[in-house]
Design a protein around this motif. Structure first.
Motif, PDB file in Angstrom:
ATOM      1  N   UNK A   1       0.811  -1.216   0.000  1.00  0.00           N
ATOM      2  CA  UNK A   1       0.000   0.000   0.000  1.00  0.00           C
ATOM      3  C   UNK A   1       0.847   1.269   0.000  1.00  0.00           C
ATOM      4  N   UNK A   2       2.160   1.138  -0.210  1.00  0.00           N
ATOM      5  CA  UNK A   2       3.032   2.301  -0.007  1.00  0.00           C
ATOM      6  C   UNK A   2       3.636   2.815  -1.317  1.00  0.00           C
ATOM      7  N   UNK A   3       3.932   4.125  -1.356  1.00  0.00           N
ATOM      8  CA  UNK A   3       4.609   4.663  -2.526  1.00  0.00           C
ATOM      9  C   UNK A   3       6.086   4.250  -2.466  1.00  0.00           C
ATOM     10  N   UNK A   4       6.812   4.310  -3.610  1.00  0.00           N
ATOM     11  CA  UNK A   4       8.158   3.711  -3.678  1.00  0.00           C
ATOM     12  C   UNK A   4       9.117   4.224  -2.609  1.00  0.00           C
ATOM     13  N   UNK A   5       9.106   5.550  -2.328  1.00  0.00           N
ATOM     14  CA  UNK A   5      10.060   6.088  -1.367  1.00  0.00           C
ATOM     15  C   UNK A   5       9.777   5.526   0.018  1.00  0.00           C
ATOM     16  N   UNK A   6       8.465   5.551   0.386  1.00  0.00           N
ATOM     17  CA  UNK A   6       8.042   5.070   1.687  1.00  0.00           C
ATOM     18  C   UNK A   6       8.320   3.574   1.815  1.00  0.00           C
ATOM     19  N   UNK A   7       8.082   2.839   0.712  1.00  0.00           N
ATOM     20  CA  UNK A   7       8.314   1.400   0.725  1.00  0.00           C
ATOM     21  C   UNK A   7       9.766   1.105   1.081  1.00  0.00           C
ATOM     22  N   UNK A   8      10.630   1.901   0.536  1.00  0.00           N
ATOM     23  CA  UNK A   8      12.049   1.718   0.807  1.00  0.00           C
ATOM     24  C   UNK A   8      12.368   1.947   2.286  1.00  0.00           C
ATOM     25  N   UNK A   9      11.774   3.029   2.867  1.00  0.00           N
ATOM     26  CA  UNK A   9      12.003   3.322   4.291  1.00  0.00           C
ATOM     27  C   UNK A   9      11.533   2.161   5.164  1.00  0.00           C
ATOM     28  N   UNK A  10      10.325   1.684   4.838  1.00  0.00           N
ATOM     29  CA  UNK A  10       9.751   0.610   5.650  1.00  0.00           C
ATOM     30  C   UNK A  10      10.611  -0.644   5.555  1.00  0.00           C
ATOM     31  N   UNK A  11      11.039  -0.950   4.345  1.00  0.00           N
ATOM     32  CA  UNK A  11      11.865  -2.144   4.173  1.00  0.00           C
ATOM     33  C   UNK A  11      13.166  -2.030   4.967  1.00  0.00           C
ATOM     34  N   UNK A  12      13.753  -0.838   4.951  1.00  0.00           N
ATOM     35  CA  UNK A  12      14.971  -0.634   5.732  1.00  0.00           C
ATOM     36  C   UNK A  12      14.734  -0.886   7.210  1.00  0.00           C
ATOM     37  N   UNK A  13      13.626  -0.380   7.706  1.00  0.00           N
ATOM     38  CA  UNK A  13      13.313  -0.568   9.120  1.00  0.00           C
ATOM     39  C   UNK A  13      13.168  -2.041   9.460  1.00  0.00           C
ATOM     40  N   UNK A  14      12.474  -2.779   8.551  1.00  0.00           N
ATOM     41  CA  UNK A  14      12.253  -4.204   8.813  1.00  0.00           C
ATOM     42  C   UNK A  14      13.572  -4.968   8.770  1.00  0.00           C
ATOM     43  N   UNK A  15      14.425  -4.581   7.820  1.00  0.00           N
ATOM     44  CA  UNK A  15      15.705  -5.290   7.680  1.00  0.00           C
ATOM     45  C   UNK A  15      16.647  -4.986   8.832  1.00  0.00           C
ATOM     46  N   UNK A  16      16.398  -3.856   9.519  1.00  0.00           N
ATOM     47  CA  UNK A  16      17.222  -3.528  10.687  1.00  0.00           C
ATOM     48  C   UNK A  16      16.964  -4.492  11.836  1.00  0.00           C
ATOM     49  N   UNK A  17      15.798  -5.162  11.810  1.00  0.00           N
ATOM     50  CA  UNK A  17      15.487  -6.110  12.874  1.00  0.00           C
ATOM     51  C   UNK A  17      16.456  -7.287  12.764  1.00  0.00           C
ATOM     52  N   UNK A  18      16.697  -7.918  13.913  1.00  0.00           N
ATOM     53  CA  UNK A  18      17.743  -8.940  13.932  1.00  0.00           C
ATOM     54  C   UNK A  18      17.474 -10.056  12.937  1.00  0.00           C
ATOM     55  N   UNK A  19      16.247 -10.607  12.956  1.00  0.00           N
ATOM     56  CA  UNK A  19      15.936 -11.628  11.958  1.00  0.00           C
ATOM     57  C   UNK A  19      14.518 -11.401  11.471  1.00  0.00           C
TER      58      UNK A  19
END
Lengths: 306, 502, 233
Positions: free
Chosen positions: C169-187
């Motif tokens: 549901x996210x625009x490309x820039x926001x999608x990137x931010x969210x993905x970064x946040x998720x990938x910051x999680x340990x696993x």
């Protein structure tokens, strides 16, 4: 967020304050005595304004002559009055014929004290709407012409507005199933019976003759629309009944004193005249339990006494 | 809302369909109509404009009004508290979340049904036998069916919520109790607040009706005035009651907008006890009256068989169901139908005033008025009940319409839809779901209410019950109550089945 | 170290029995056509679905017998978000911490939302303004709600993060931010419709018609494999 809590705090404060104020007012306002109170009640077939005057005056009168606190408890339902008497919520009740019998059967030892002079020979009238084409009935066996007619009684437990009229109909071969619609209607009161017959909703109605007369006298009946077609033979009706435990609670011989106080009401005193006038009587006369054996038998026959 | 997600087939049609019964009813009434009662009916409505202002009467009525209000408030707060507790206990969602089993909740729910199926009036007359004339009799008579009804509504709400948040939080390791509070209570609370507020209104009318049948308060006064056809005195009492209803609704609306409602229910018992003391109204602890009102068991057992045989069950049940169906049709169908005929705001306001009036007049009074203008038929009984409840339903509908977002209608008008169809599909349709959910409970109430329109010749189980009670015919009373309970249960099962299929 | 283990765990008609081990510190992407069983696999991972056969173990214990304290180590960003609509943004974020606090804390959160400062930090992290903090969730836009759900997940601080289509549901820039946040999680295990992003993960799982057909490092996956994964059966 303090803003959100404020209404809660306010409401708590308000209710506590209110409760406190009420408790103060309550303590100062209500008389708290342990003296027994004589609770009188009635099966009402009068208007409330009249009832309040009637029982206000009677309470004062009895309170004075018996030297106890007397309180009038209004009850507007026949069955409720019988139960209240059985359960001791009412000590002395002005019952109709049938309800008095029901009350005494449920309250062993209860005693009939008095009736009005007119109650010994009480009558009901059958009234008919002019448009029904029904003619006055000269002998009881002509009641059969009511078969197939719409007929209204008053209240289901009324002696003069239901029990005795139904009994006389049955004696003359008219069962409830013979009526139009497979049964009678119940208007709820004597006055309402007049109204539904006068309007033509019902063709015939049966009610207390005393109420009929007072309605005629006050001009509340349109003689061109509704008229009496038959008067029942006399039977006994209204009476005072006292609970069995009055002597125990108020002292030896109290029940007899109550009876005497009722019987000694005369039109010669101002309050006595008022009470008797409101009751529609000249005086109260003594009555016994046995006077109502006939009513009990009729009640059993019609399933109103079990 | 109970039916919200499940009633798929065009709810607006379902809401309007019951109005079809108005047609046969109207034909019967037109056939039986007569002008004989015009004078009395005119007198009744004229009296509304000139009620008696006699100071002694008013003072007396005010005192009695306080007893009615006190009874209603106390009953309302106690039944709300008990209903909340019972509702939580009889919710299968909560039960299975906490214990892993559904059946205790289902069993409790079925056990509560008989409490609900008996009219508060019958409860009142039964309790009167046991406790005598005590203020608690009227209170308990209302509390018993009301708490069972609230329990059902709450359990329905809890069980019919979609539960995504509940599952999400469970998977996130949130303990069961706090999970229920967090993910279930907020959506339920909003719906429940309306219902509980509305129940106060119902409790006031119930307290009045109990009075009419002899359990004290303003109702008793009104009945005496009605019996002697003193319409001016009657109207003084009715207007006082109207004022009280309006005042209570205002207070409830104010309070439920904040968080005061629960607090009010908690504080009321204390306040009312003190208040009763001041009014000299007996609210002392009720005592069990010595000796049962009914005969010993052996005698009762013989009587039971006889009573079963001599009662014409088929006819009684048939008539009762017919009245219930017709009256429900009027009550549910009339408000949307009239609103469809007059969708504008101006006539809408007049209709609302009409509903308020209908709700104010107790059913026995409406029945008497109708009887003055029409021959006594089943249709009159049904119409009297239906009109009273259409007052209640009309207000529910208006309330629902006010909440509807006007944009749908605007959009339809912009598309060139006629004004009336724009209203039908843009306003009434979104409001119908909530309305129908409420209608299901209302027909329950109407079934029980058939007990109070005995005026019209032998109208069904309710009338038979009053007759049996007034004859103290206990075996028959027992059977009648049982049959009432069974009918209510069957009705409930049928509506559950219908909801599941839809 | 293995944290989540599938032992022949399957769902009749949706997911064929499979063996799978998710290790701590590993980022995994889940690819496959719609209806291939991605959501079912996520559901088995967080315990919202029970396997019809086999079992799912969390740190060596059957997931469905785990106590709340163990289950709160698994956090999920649901496809349908699953927020409590009637509560405010801050209250919803705080529900992420309910597992770590007492019952009383939870009740207080309902009456008056707690720890607004922490809430502000999380809101900032997911790119929402503090002004939304006391608004009801039901009034927010789709993208805003998505990020509230993300903030709730961050508040939970899980050991394993699961996410079902978090970017749709996210625009490309926001999608990137969210993905970064998720990938910051340990696993994490994240299902995506974007094969082009698979190189940001360490491991790729491919599902096809309810069957686990691919389990490899992104570098080992060819265009042909992807084409087959997304082809019609």
């Amino acid at each position: 967020m303090p803003g959100r809590q404020r209404p809660v705090v306010m409401a708590t404060g308000l209710t506590t304050g209110l409760a406190f104020a009420m408790s103060l007012a309550g303590c100062s306002g209500a008389p708290s005595t342990n003296d027994p109170v004589l609770k009188i009640g009635a099966i009402p077939d009068q208007n409330p304004e009249k009832l309040n005057r009637l029982y206000g005056s009677l309470s004062d009168e009895l309170s004075e002559s018996l030297d106890v606190d007397v309180r009038y408890v209004p009850v507007s339902n026949y069955a409720a009055a019988v139960s209240a008497f059985r359960s001791g919520s009412l000590d002395l009740v002005w019952f109709g014929g049938l309800t008095g019998v029901q009350a005494r059967l449920q309250t062993p030892g209860a005693r009939v004290l008095a009736q009005r002079d007119i109650d010994a020979k009480f009558t009901s009238v059958f009234i008919a709407n002019g448009a029904s084409g029904l003619r006055p009935i000269t002998s009881a066996d002509q009641l059969v012409q009511l078969k197939g007619r719409r007929l209204a009684f008053g209240s289901e437990s009324s002696t003069s507005g239901r029990l005795m009229p139904q009994y006389f109909l049955g004696e003359n071969g008219v069962t409830m199933g013979d009526l139009a619609g497979g049964g009678p209607g119940f208007s709820g009161s004597h006055d309402a019976t007049i109204a539904v017959v006068q309007s033509g909703t019902y063709e015939v109605g049966a009610l207390n003759e005393q109420v009929w007369r007072s309605n005629v006298d006050e001009g509340r009946v349109d003689p061109s629309k509704v008229a009496v077609i038959w008067r029942t033979p006399p039977y006994v009706d209204y009476h005072w009944v006292a609970r069995p435990d009055l002597d125990e609670r108020f002292g030896e011989g109290f029940t007899d004193r109550v009876q005497k106080a009722l019987l000694s009401l005369t039109p010669s005193t101002e309050r006595g005249a008022l009470v008797l006038d409101l009751f529609g009587a000249e005086s109260f006369i003594p009555a016994q339990n046995e006077d109502y054996n006939k009513i009990e038998a009729v009640g059993r026959q019609l399933g109103k006494v079990r | 809302m109970a039916l919200q997600r499940r009633l798929k087939p065009a709810p607006v049609l379902v809401a309007l369909a019951p109005a079809l019964v108005v047609l046969p009813l109207g034909i019967v009434l037109l056939r039986d109509l007569h002008g004989g009662g015009v004078e009395q009916i005119g007198r009744f409505w004229l009296a509304a404009l000139q009620p008696s202002l006699d100071p002694t009467l008013l003072k007396h009525q005010l005192a009695e009004l306080q007893i009615t209000a006190l009874t209603a408030l106390l009953a309302w707060s106690l039944s709300s508290l008990a209903g909340l507790l019972l509702g939580v206990l009889s919710s299968t969602t909560i039960c299975s979340t906490l214990t892993g089993r559904r059946w205790p909740a289902v069993v409790l729910r079925r056990c509560l049904a008989p409490l609900r199926s008996i009219h508060e009036l019958i409860w009142g007359l039964l309790l009167l036998q046991l406790f005598g004339l005590n203020g608690w009799v009227a209170v308990l008579a209302i509390v018993l069916p009301y708490s069972a009804l609230l329990a059902r509504v709450l359990a329905d709400q809890l069980d019919q919520q979609e539960l995504p948040a509940l599952i999400a939080l469970r998977c996130a390791g949130v303990p069961a109790v706090i999970n229920l509070f967090t993910s279930l209570m907020p959506p339920v609370a909003a719906a429940l607040r309306d219902h509980i507020g509305h129940r106060l209104d119902c409790a006031l009318r119930s307290a009045l009706l109990l009075g009419i049948f002899g359990l004290g308060g303003l109702g008793t006064e009104l009945m005496l005035s009605l019996q002697s056809l003193r319409f001016r005195e009657l109207w003084s009492g009715l207007w006082l009651m109207a004022l009280l209803l309006a005042l209570m609704n205002l207070v409830i609306r104010r309070l439920s907008a904040r968080h005061g409602l629960l607090l009010l229910t908690l504080a009321l018992p204390l306040v009312t006890l003190l208040w009763s003391h001041r009014l000299n109204h007996d609210l002392s602890l009720p005592r069990w009256i010595q000796g049962a009102p009914w005969p010993p068991w052996a005698q009762l057992r013989d009587g039971l068989t006889q009573a079963w045989v001599e009662t014409p069950w088929l006819e009684l049940v048939g008539r009762t169901l017919l009245i219930t169906v017709l009256a429900s049709g009027v009550a549910i169908g009339l408000p949307p139908l009239l609103r469809l005929i007059a969708p504008d705001d101006g006539p809408g306001r007049m209709l609302k005033a009409g509903w308020l009036l209908m709700r104010l007049l107790p059913p026995p009074l409406t029945a008497l008025l109708l009887m003055l203008a029409s021959k006594p038929t089943l249709a009159v009984a049904a119409l009297a009940l239906g009109l009273h409840h259409s007052g209640v339903m009309g207000l529910v509908l208006e309330d629902g319409l006010e909440r509807v977002d006007g944009r749908h209608q605007q959009a339809m008008v912009a598309l060139g839809a006629p004004r009336r169809s724009a209203w039908l599909f843009g306003v009434l349709t979104p409001a119908s779901r909530r309305y129908l959910a409420y209608a299901a409970y209302r027909s329950d109430v109407i079934l029980r209410d058939t007990a109070v329109v005995g005026l019209v010749g032998g109208a069904g189980l309710g009338w038979q019950l009053m007759e049996a009670l007034s004859s103290f015919h206990w075996p028959q009373v027992g059977w009648l109550i049982l049959v009432y309970a069974v009918l209510t249960l069957l009705g409930e099962l049928a509506s559950e089945q219908l909801q599941e299929r839809a | 170290m293995a944290v989540l283990e599938f032992r022949r765990a399957g769902l009749t008609g949706r997911l064929q029995p499979l063996d799978l081990t998710i290790r701590l510190g590993e980022t995994t992407v889940l690819l496959g056509r719609s209806g291939a069983g991605k959501s079912s696999l996520i559901g088995l991972c967080n315990g919202s679905l029970l396997p019809d056969e086999g079992s799912v173990l969390w740190q060596g214990h059957d997931l469905n017998r785990c106590r709340p304290a163990q289950r709160r180590q698994i956090g999920t960003l649901w496809q349908d978000l699953r927020l409590v609509e009637e509560l405010t943004v801050l209250q919803n974020i705080n529900t992420g911490a309910l597992g770590r606090h007492s019952l009383l804390w939870g009740l207080r959160n309902l009456l008056q939302p707690l720890e607004p400062e922490l809430g502000d930090v999380l809101l900032h992290q997911v790119g929402l303004s503090n002004g939304l903090r006391d608004q009801r969730v039901s009034g927010l836009s789709g993208g805003e709600r998505q990020r509230v759900a993300l903030a709730r997940l961050l508040r939970q601080q899980p050991m394993l993060t699961l996410a079902d289509e978090p970017l749709s549901a996210l625009d490309p820039r926001l999608a990137n931010d969210v993905l970064n946040l998720l990938l910051d999680q340990s696993s994490c295990v994240i299902s995506l419709h974007r094969p082009d992003l698979m190189h940001r993960f360490q491991r790729v799982l491919g599902l096809r018609q309810g069957e686990l057909v691919l389990d490899a490092a992104p570098s080992a996956i060819t265009e042909a494999t992807l084409a087959w994964l997304y082809s019609e059966g």
